[in-house]
Design a protein around this motif. Structure first.
Motif: not given
Length: 454
Positions: A30-45
């Motif tokens: 589940s955390i790995m799935q969240l990392l999909f979105n977290a990676a998006d957010i971190i790179v964009v930010g």
């Protein structure tokens, strides 16, 4: 009962180590799935600015709103297959596997088409700001092209969980997550594709994880084996999946709807509050997924043991899962608050965004264990085959009260803090009612399990 190396025998032996052995890979998945979105957010930010960060983070509640109905059906598939395996009915389990997979493919195609065409209109209904809505629309349209893969993976992993396997889905998501992170860096930093780049990286990763689950199921032996030529809808099995899964999905929709209303209220404070709240919500997601692993574990262990008629183990499953979820919520929620500024700084360097994120963390992440208690109760009830009662309680309790809060208390105290306070208040009330429901339903469910079959 003989099990394969990657599966867990849920119906015999000591429960605590088996619950942990099942839950920990599920938690990491589940955390790995969240990392999909977290990676998006971190790179964009870091590389695209606050407007792009707000565009990506503000879409999560809308995405959840649209997919929760179908994710509820995957819960129905999990319970149906797990109860069949526990009861020793391999034929019914096989029919449920093929029905569920075909249902996931049809649902994914439908949802993908709908999301692509309705993205802009839905964001307008959420009062998305003018400087954000264009980027949010682009991100959503690309994201929804990955819906067939996303739903296939989630249904497929739900079927593997029903058989006691949480390790292989973790392996598949690890592979896909690494690819997602690398593609984010390439498409945003090198090719300057902004939100489109992170969306493209996400859907490529989703199709990779779906392909790996497909390969796994087609190579399975026993009731979980998938034969693509045998895909068909079995009406009695579909009815059971829908009976359990539809209330779960509808509950998820209403939950998400209340979150969309709250997100719309957050949007009224501007992009700084939006970005801070979105970054905080992403951190909270890791806490939630840590706890949600025990909700899923309670659901599956309860289903198999109830299917096997071992009601005394159902009680023990609930107690162990509650103990584990409370500890997990307190521990992870405390870490999120203690390291909050450092974690929020990963998403945005802006001090104002970090300040806003810390406000939300203190109101939501710190008492998050209350949500875990509520969810584990729901998992136990659904594992017993009762899905309508927890849906009604959750809708009236968490969702209805939250909407009333926005319409009344928030209108008096018009601050982000007031919005965030609605979460712990509704968790306490709804969780308490779920406990009462379980005590009432338990008697009838156990009496049914003890009754001789015709």
């Amino acid at each position: 009962m003989q099990t394969k190396r990657h599966e867990i025998d849920m119906c015999t032996g000591s429960l605590a180590p088996k619950i942990l052995a099942f839950a920990l890979p599920l938690m990491l998945s589940s955390i790995m799935q969240l990392l999909f979105n977290a990676a998006d957010i971190i790179v964009v930010g870091k590389f695209a600015g606050d407007a792009s960060l707000a565009a990506v983070t503000s879409t999560s509640s809308l995405i959840n709103l649209l997919i929760n109905l179908f994710m509820g059906l995957s819960i129905g598939a999990n319970v149906t297959v797990a109860q069949s395996i526990g009861h020793g009915d391999t034929d019914r389990a096989e029919r449920a596997v093929h029905t569920a997979i075909l249902l996931s493919l049809c649902s994914g195609v439908f949802l993908g088409i709908f999301g692509v065409f309705a993205a802009r209109q839905l964001l307008e209904l959420m009062s998305s700001p003018e400087n954000v809505i264009g980027l949010s629309t682009l991100y959503l349209r690309i994201y929804f092209l990955g819906m067939p893969a996303s739903l296939f993976y989630n249904f497929g992993s739900a079927l593997l969980r029903a058989g006691g396997d949480t390790r292989r889905p973790l392996n598949y998501l690890t592979i896909a997550g690494i690819i997602n992170a690398l593609l984010n860096l390439l498409l945003v930093i090198v090719f300057h594709l902004d939100v489109a780049g992170v969306a493209i990286a996400t859907i490529i990763s989703q199709y990779i994880s779906a392909a790996l689950v497909l390969r796994c199921l087609t190579r399975e032996t026993g009731p979980l084996r998938l034969d693509l030529k045998a895909l068909r809808i079995d009406r009695p099995v579909l009815g059971e999946i829908v009976r359990i899964g539809l209330p779960a999905g509808f509950q998820g929709i209403v939950f998400s709807l209340s979150n969309v209303v709250i997100q719309s209220s957050i949007n009224s404070f501007g992009d700084i509050v939006m970005a801070g709240s979105g970054a905080s919500a992403n951190i909270e997601g890791f806490v939630y997924m840590g706890m949600n692993a025990f909700h899923q574990t309670c659901l599956t262990f309860t289903s198999q043991n109830y299917g096997a008629g071992k009601c005394e183990r159902v009680d023990k499953v609930l107690l162990w899962c509650q103990g584990f979820v409370i500890f997990t919520g307190l521990f992870l929620g405390g870490l999120a608050c203690f390291f909050g500024r450092t974690l929020l700084g990963i998403y945005s360097p802006s001090p104002d965004v970090i300040d806003q994120g810390m406000i939300r963390l203190m109101y939501v992440a710190a008492p998050y264990f209350l949500c875990g208690i509520m969810d584990v109760m729901v998992g136990s009830l659904r594992g017993l085959g009762w899905s309508l009662a927890p849906m009604v309680v959750s809708i009236l309790g968490a969702c209805g009260l939250r909407l009333i809060w926005v319409a009344t208390v928030f209108q008096i105290y018009h601050t982000p803090q007031c919005l965030y306070l609605s979460y712990p208040v509704t968790w306490i009330i709804t969780g308490g009612v779920h406990v009462l429901c379980f005590l009432f339903i338990r008697r009838e469910a156990y009496a049914k399990a003890a009754a001789p079959t015709a």
